[in-house]
Every structure is written in structure tokens, then in C-alpha cells.
Design a protein around this motif. Structure first.
Motif, short mmCIF file in Angstrom:
data_model
loop_
_atom_site.label_atom_id
_atom_site.label_comp_id
_atom_site.label_asym_id
_atom_site.label_seq_id
_atom_site.Cartn_x
_atom_site.Cartn_y
_atom_site.Cartn_z
N GLY A 15 4.56 -0.67 0.85
CA GLY A 15 5.09 -1.54 1.89
C GLY A 15 4.90 -1.03 3.29
O GLY A 15 5.27 -1.67 4.25
N ALA A 16 4.32 0.18 3.44
CA ALA A 16 4.05 0.69 4.77
C ALA A 16 2.79 0.04 5.32
O ALA A 16 2.06 -0.65 4.61
CB ALA A 16 3.89 2.21 4.73
N CYS A 17 2.52 0.24 6.59
CA CYS A 17 1.26 -0.24 7.15
C CYS A 17 0.84 0.70 8.26
O CYS A 17 1.65 1.43 8.82
CB CYS A 17 1.39 -1.67 7.68
SG CYS A 17 2.40 -1.83 9.16
N CYS A 18 -0.47 0.68 8.56
CA CYS A 18 -1.02 1.47 9.66
C CYS A 18 -0.81 2.97 9.48
O CYS A 18 -0.72 3.70 10.45
CB CYS A 18 -0.43 1.01 10.99
SG CYS A 18 -0.72 -0.74 11.33
N ALA A 19 -0.69 3.43 8.23
CA ALA A 19 -0.56 4.86 7.96
C ALA A 19 -1.77 5.30 7.14
O ALA A 19 -2.73 4.56 6.97
CB ALA A 19 0.75 5.14 7.22
N GLY A 20 -1.72 6.53 6.61
CA GLY A 20 -2.88 7.13 5.98
C GLY A 20 -3.52 6.33 4.87
O GLY A 20 -4.73 6.09 4.87
N SER A 21 -2.75 5.89 3.87
CA SER A 21 -3.32 5.18 2.74
C SER A 21 -3.89 3.83 3.15
O SER A 21 -4.88 3.36 2.58
CB SER A 21 -2.26 4.99 1.65
OG SER A 21 -1.17 4.22 2.13
N ASP A 22 -3.31 3.21 4.14
CA ASP A 22 -3.80 1.91 4.61
C ASP A 22 -5.15 2.05 5.32
O ASP A 22 -6.01 1.19 5.20
CB ASP A 22 -2.78 1.26 5.53
CG ASP A 22 -1.44 1.07 4.85
OD1 ASP A 22 -1.35 0.21 3.97
OD2 ASP A 22 -0.51 1.82 5.16
#
Length: 389
Positions: free
Chosen positions: A65-72
Motif C-alpha cells: 500500500g505504500a507508493c513512491c518508495a523503493g519497491s515501487d
């Protein structure tokens, strides 16, 4: 060199054919923006993918549910490789921290309830990213937001999408007319289910990826912990006061309370109590019965108007939305000397300073977004009253 042919033969309403244009796609690493990139590349545009690195908060890197971080960023890169388009990562962490995260914390200290997604769109996404797109010579910036825009009477207007369940117009009311001329929203007339089908057809790794959730930069969902770490002075205890003046107990810092909140007050009075107002200057949390939450009028600051010009003193019927999770309700807007005032004809509960009030011309899918602003003050008085408490 862009074609000077005046007619359009492409989905973005640009002059000439798709091959005449370079388009930057804001790729968040999610399914929506990935499909936008795929659709435009398939149509023949010269697509360039851009991903913003906005934060890297340890657990947020791989959090669902995160965004704009490493995995994304990794997912966006894989999608770009699959589509055979160039892909760039722009490090805007410091800008995001200053304009979104710091502002978010300051708003809670003031007793407000901020909407960080709007601040992000206002600053990083639709200002910095747009500037970078122009630097690359792009004719347009395309995003995966669920809104639509089209030209009416010679200029581009903003509208709610076909799929009401995915409506993101609340978060984009602050988009200026100049930005609307440059930004495109290809998913506005498409249901989410079709977007996922297209992602699967294109063989994109994000076809089944979960949607990002608010607030993206708070890894554990506990915004109060983050704000307490940034602004420890806002954790000072203070009085919980009834609207009739009685002191009923003590609070654990104004940042831990929002208007409309019922749980966590730890007060036994024999009747349900709700947070009615937060007085940050006096370090008090004001509570009262549910009927005290009813708001009939709001005064807006930092307004943005996209509809037909509204002269000072002029008013018009609108549909007003005071939270992203609530449907627009009937109202009336009037332009004053220092902003907009909105009468909520049926009243609304739990309206808090700092939230956005977004105005629409009609109700339902496809309604035009007239603009809006951030709630500065509210009143429980009936609509016939002019004063705003």
C-alpha cells in the motif's frame, strides 16, 4: 518537431498524430500509471516514464500500500523495460519532506486535519514534475489519476470520472487552469476492472498489485507518532473542555485528536461525546454532543477556481464535498472579498479546518469540478446567517 496540423488524431487531444509527440508518464509503480504508459506507447506516442522518489522510510519501502518508495521504483522500472520505454527516477525527497511532510506536521500542531495528497499534487507532482517534463520537450504529462478533462468553450475543464468508486477529483481540485492545459488523465472514462485486464494483457508485473493507501509516508499508519517525533511540543497535556465550559478531563496532546472523534476521550459523562473543535492556542480539546458537530457553513482559504468566473458577491448552486470519502451534497457558494464561503444546505458532521471543500457543478459521474479550497472556519448557524464563527 511538433506538427502544426490543427486537427487531432490522438486520444490526448494534441495537434497532429501521436508520433508527433513526446509524452511523459508519471509512473508511481502502480497498475494505473503503468497502464497509462502502455496505452500511450501502443497508440504511437514517444513515451518517457518518470518516477519520483519521495521518501524511503525503512518499513515503507516494501510495505503493502505504500507508493513512491523503493519497491515501487523497482516495479516502475520493470514495467518500463516491458514496454521498451526510457525510464528516469527523480530524487525529490528533500522537496517532499519540506512541502508535504513538514507541512503535514505543522497543520496538526495548529489543530487542523491536513490532506497531504493534495499538497503533494500541488507541489511535487504538478509543479516540479511538470517542469521536468517541459525540460524534456514533452507535449504533455499523463498520470493514472481517475479524473477526466476535456475542452469546453476553448479551454480545458476538469470532471469526475466514469467510475465513482475511484474518483480522485477531491485530491486534484487545486490543479490550475495552466496545469490542466498540459496534464492528461487517460483513465477518466475507464473502470478499474478494465485497467487491471489491460495490465494483464500487456504482461505487466503490477497487474494484481494492491492500490496505494493514504497516508503513504506513514509506514505504520500512526500519524500521531510521526508528528510527535517531529513536533514533541505538541504532545503537551491540556484540558478537555465541554462546549458549555466545564473541564471534563485531560488530553495527551492536540495532535492525537481530530474533529468528529469519539474514541480515546476517556470521559464518562453518561452521554456520547465527540471532539467538536481543537483550540491549539489554548491547548484545549473542545467536546460536545453529536448535534454540535453539525456544520452549515464553511469559509475557505487558498482557493482555486476552475469554473465560469465568479464575481465578488456573486453566488451559485453547487454540490460540495468536505471529505474524499463522502459524496458531494447540495450547497451554495459565494465569493467574498477574501475567498469563498459555502453554505451546506443539508449540513455536514465532523468538518475540520485544514480539510478541503471541493465544489462540483452537478452530482454524479462526469460532474464538472468547479474548484474549492481549504476549510479555514466553520459554523453551525443556518445558511441564512452570514457570520462564520
Amino acid at each position: 518537431m511538433h506538427s502544426i496540423v490543427s486537427h487531432t488524431t490522438n486520444s490526448l487531444g494534441l495537434p497532429g498524430a501521436p508520433e508527433d509527440h513526446r509524452v511523459v508518464v508519471a509512473m508511481s509503480g502502480g497498475v494505473d500509471s503503468s497502464v497509462v504508459a502502455g496505452l500511450l506507447a501502443r497508440e504511437g506516442f514517444e513515451v518517457v516514464g518518470m518516477t519520483l522518489q519521495l521518501y524511503d522510510h525503512g518499513a515503507a519501502v516494501g510495505r503493502k500500500g505504500a507508493c513512491c518508495a523503493g519497491s515501487d521504483i523497482h516495479d516502475a522500472r520493470l514495467v518500463a523495460e516491458r514496454l521498451a520505454i526510457p525510464h528516469y527516477v527523480l530524487d525529490y525527497e528533500s522537496r517532499f519532506h519540506e512541502d508535504v511532510i513538514e507541512a503535514f506536521a505543522d497543520a496538526y500542531v495548529r489543530g487542523e486535519t491536513p490532506v497531504p495528497c493534495i499538497a503533494c499534487n500541488q507541489t511535487v507532482k504538478f509543479t516540479d514534475l511538470m517542469a521536468a517534463s517541459r525540460t524534456l520537450g514533452a507535449s504533455a504529462l499523463a498520470t493514472g489519476h481517475y479524473v477526466s478533462s476535456r475542452v469546453v468553450d476553448g479551454r480545458r475543464h476538469l470532471f469526475r470520472p466514469h467510475d465513482e468508486r475511484r474518483d480522485q477529483s477531491y485530491f486534484l481540485f487545486a490543479t490550475t487552469p495552466e496545469q490542466l492545459d498540459y496534464v492528461r488523465f487517460p483513465l477518466g472514462d475507464m473502470p478499474k476492472e478494465r485497467v487491471r485486464e489491460l495490465a494483464a494483457e500487456m504482461g505487466l508485473v503490477v497487474a494484481d498489485k494492491a492500490d496505494s493507501q493514504d497516508i503513504c509516508f506513514v509506514p505504520d499508519g500512526r500519524y500521531d507518532r510521526m508528528v510527535a517525533a517531529m513536533r514533541p511540543e505538541a504532545t503537551r497535556e491540556g484540558d478537555i473542555r465541554h462546549i458549555d465550559g466545564r473541564i471534563l478531563g485531560r488530553h495527551k496532546g492536540v495532535i492525537r485528536y481530530t474533529v468528529g472523534q469519539r474514541r480515546g476521550l476517556n470521559i464518562a459523562l453518561g452521554e456520547p461525546l465527540f471532539v467538536v473543535r481543537i483550540d491549539a492556542e489554548r491547548n484545549e480539546v473542545i467536546v460536545g454532543p453529536r448535534e454540535a458537530l453539525k456544520t452549515r457553513r464553511v469559509k475557505l482559504r487558498d482557493t482555486n477556481w476552475l469554473g465560469r468566473p465568479l464575481a465578488e458577491g456573486e453566488s451559485r448552486t453547487v454540490f460540495a464535498r468536505v471529505r474524499s470519502t463522502r459524496p458531494p451534497k447540495p450547497g451554495r457558494v459565494r465569493r467574498s472579498t477574501d475567498g469563498l464561503e459555502v453554505d451546506l444546505l443539508d449540513g455536514e458532521e465532523g468538518v475540520a479546518p485544514g480539510q478541503a471543500c471541493v465544489l462540483y457543478a452537478t452530482d454524479g459521474p462526469g460532474a464538472e469540478v468547479l474548484g474549492g479550497g481549504f476549510i479555514q472556519k466553520s459554523a453551525v448557524a443556518p445558511p441564512a446567517t452570514l457570520a462564520v464563527a
